[in-house]
Write an enzyme that holds these catalytic residues in place. Structure first.
Site, PDB file in Angstrom:
ATOM      1  N   ASP A 122       5.457  -6.740   2.632  1.00  0.00           N
ATOM      2  CA  ASP A 122       4.645  -7.267   1.535  1.00  0.00           C
ATOM      3  C   ASP A 122       5.534  -7.596   0.346  1.00  0.00           C
ATOM      4  O   ASP A 122       6.382  -6.782  -0.037  1.00  0.00           O
ATOM      5  CB  ASP A 122       3.655  -6.186   1.072  1.00  0.00           C
ATOM      6  CG  ASP A 122       2.253  -6.438   1.566  1.00  0.00           C
ATOM      7  OD1 ASP A 122       1.905  -7.593   1.870  1.00  0.00           O
ATOM      8  OD2 ASP A 122       1.488  -5.453   1.655  1.00  0.00           O
ATOM      9  N   LYS A 134       4.658 -11.104   3.604  1.00  0.00           N
ATOM     10  CA  LYS A 134       3.239 -11.405   3.374  1.00  0.00           C
ATOM     11  C   LYS A 134       3.026 -11.561   1.872  1.00  0.00           C
ATOM     12  O   LYS A 134       3.565 -10.791   1.090  1.00  0.00           O
ATOM     13  CB  LYS A 134       2.373 -10.277   3.934  1.00  0.00           C
ATOM     14  CG  LYS A 134       0.879 -10.413   3.623  1.00  0.00           C
ATOM     15  CD  LYS A 134       0.038  -9.540   4.509  1.00  0.00           C
ATOM     16  CE  LYS A 134      -0.112  -8.110   4.070  1.00  0.00           C
ATOM     17  NZ  LYS A 134      -0.652  -7.894   2.718  1.00  0.00           N
ATOM     18  N   GLU A 138      -0.200 -12.431  -1.098  1.00  0.00           N
ATOM     19  CA  GLU A 138      -1.644 -12.472  -1.311  1.00  0.00           C
ATOM     20  C   GLU A 138      -2.016 -13.717  -2.113  1.00  0.00           C
ATOM     21  O   GLU A 138      -1.289 -14.079  -3.057  1.00  0.00           O
ATOM     22  CB  GLU A 138      -2.096 -11.225  -2.078  1.00  0.00           C
ATOM     23  CG  GLU A 138      -1.864  -9.939  -1.311  1.00  0.00           C
ATOM     24  CD  GLU A 138      -2.422  -8.707  -2.036  1.00  0.00           C
ATOM     25  OE1 GLU A 138      -3.081  -8.857  -3.093  1.00  0.00           O
ATOM     26  OE2 GLU A 138      -2.199  -7.602  -1.524  1.00  0.00           O
ATOM     27  N   SER A 181       0.833  -1.201   0.000  1.00  0.00           N
ATOM     28  CA  SER A 181       0.000   0.000   0.000  1.00  0.00           C
ATOM     29  C   SER A 181       0.869   1.252   0.000  1.00  0.00           C
ATOM     30  O   SER A 181       0.356   2.358  -0.174  1.00  0.00           O
ATOM     31  CB  SER A 181      -0.947   0.000   1.203  1.00  0.00           C
ATOM     32  OG  SER A 181      -0.226  -0.228   2.401  1.00  0.00           O
ATOM     33  N   GLU A 210      -8.969  -9.668   4.436  1.00  0.00           N
ATOM     34  CA  GLU A 210      -9.392  -8.296   4.123  1.00  0.00           C
ATOM     35  C   GLU A 210     -10.797  -8.308   3.539  1.00  0.00           C
ATOM     36  O   GLU A 210     -11.100  -9.104   2.639  1.00  0.00           O
ATOM     37  CB  GLU A 210      -8.396  -7.665   3.127  1.00  0.00           C
ATOM     38  CG  GLU A 210      -8.758  -6.242   2.742  1.00  0.00           C
ATOM     39  CD  GLU A 210      -7.624  -5.476   2.071  1.00  0.00           C
ATOM     40  OE1 GLU A 210      -6.485  -6.003   2.000  1.00  0.00           O
ATOM     41  OE2 GLU A 210      -7.880  -4.341   1.619  1.00  0.00           O
TER      42      GLU A 210
END
Ligand code: KIV
Length: 310
Positions: A130, A160, A162, A92, A228
């Site tokens: 991330d 991390k 996704e 982000s 999320e």
């Protein structure tokens, strides 16, 4: 229990000790003012680092931990000293630091220096990085190579990624290589075009898919599952299905931890906030007021005054 650095559990020496690596500490490990008196100042006692097993213990104890994004030295230092257990150098940063519209364009080379700054500035928090879009999807080997870069060059403690159960083998390979992995399921911003925009995931029958994803990723060795934009009931079912701790963002309050993007939490970002954001400050107004006052002082000749001049 997570190792504490709250004032209650710190000695005065610990509280006075520099956390930072700015001019006051200058990398000496001594409090400002002690430079030159080597041997007389008590060395600051190192704070116990939050480890993945501490987060596991929080879940076992039925507790909660807090996670915030951080992308630079001062926020890392402030959040660390405030007792936030986990700092996420999120992709982000793409749309909160680098000015992009989405998280997709940010690169490994852009995130690594931010990660290093956060990891160098946080004495206690677990620092999770991330892996950005395109840096782990091709193969388990690619994921291991990128994960190694984040631990080696970014000084992160964990990474991390996704994605759902499709990534179980990737997680397994990373964990075998010594890289702690947090799995991110539900709405995954790197797939926003594939998912058709920001949409709640795991509603109705789709809840079973999320549970399967979480179980497969936890079985593969993920130390934590982040969800999320998932209905609270689905997130609670996922949390109950896995032994590892869970973290939620827009996933209700049954998860072990909660995470927010810090600029949302502290009101630095303008514009419409997602339903799941709670703002604890209005930094945008404070900064804007400060900048306006400074500008007016300069234009009117009130700054610098004699007290700011040599
Ligand atoms: O990059 C990020 O900030 C994240 C959070 C939304 C969890 O992945």
């Amino acid at each position: 229990m997570v190792p504490s650095n709250s004032p209650d559990s710190s000695t005065p020496a610990e509280l006075a000790a520099p956390y930072g690596n700015g001019p006051a500490a200058a990398g000496t490990g001594r409090a400002a003012g002690t430079a030159g008196s080597a041997g007389t100042a008590a060395a600051p006692k190192p704070l116990a680092r939050v480890r993945t097993h501490h987060l596991h213990q929080v879940k076992t104890d039925g507790g909660h931990f807090a996670m915030l994004t951080a992308y630079d030295q001062y926020t890392a230092e402030i959040f660390d000293q405030a007792g936030i257990e986990v700092l996420l150098v999120g992709d982000s940063a793409s749309n909160n630091v680098f000015g992009n519209e989405t998280s997709l364009p940010v690169t490994v080379d852009e995130l690594l220096p931010l990660c290093r700054a956060v990891a160098r500035s946080a004495r206690r928090a677990l620092v999770v990085a991330d892996l950005p879009f395109g840096s782990y999807e091709v193969s388990a080997q690619q994921a291991v190579a990128t994960g190694v870069r984040f631990l080696k060059e970014g000084l992160a403690h964990a990474v991390k990624i996704e994605g759902g159960k499709f990534y179980a083998d990737t997680v397994r390979a990373m964990v075998q290589a010594g890289i702690p992995v947090m799995a991110h399921i539900g709405f995954t911003p790197q797939s926003e075009h594939a998912l058709g925009g920001y949409r709640v995931q795991g509603r109705g029958d789709d809840a079973a898919r999320l549970i399967e994803d979480a179980v497969a990723l936890a079985d593969a060795g993920a130390f934590c599952v982040l969800m999320e934009m998932v209905p609270a009931a689905t997130a609670a079912a996922v949390d109950a299905a896995v032994d590892v701790p869970t973290v939620g963002i827009g996933a209700g309050n049954a998860t072990t931890g909660q995470v927010l993007v810090w600029q949302d939490m502290a009101g630095l970002r303008g514009g419409k906030m997602a339903k799941f954001v709670k703002q604890y400050a209005d930094l945008r107004t404070s900064l804007s007021d400060a900048a306006k006052a400074y500008g007016e002082d300069v234009r009117s000749g009130h700054f610098p005054g004699p007290e700011h001049s040599f």
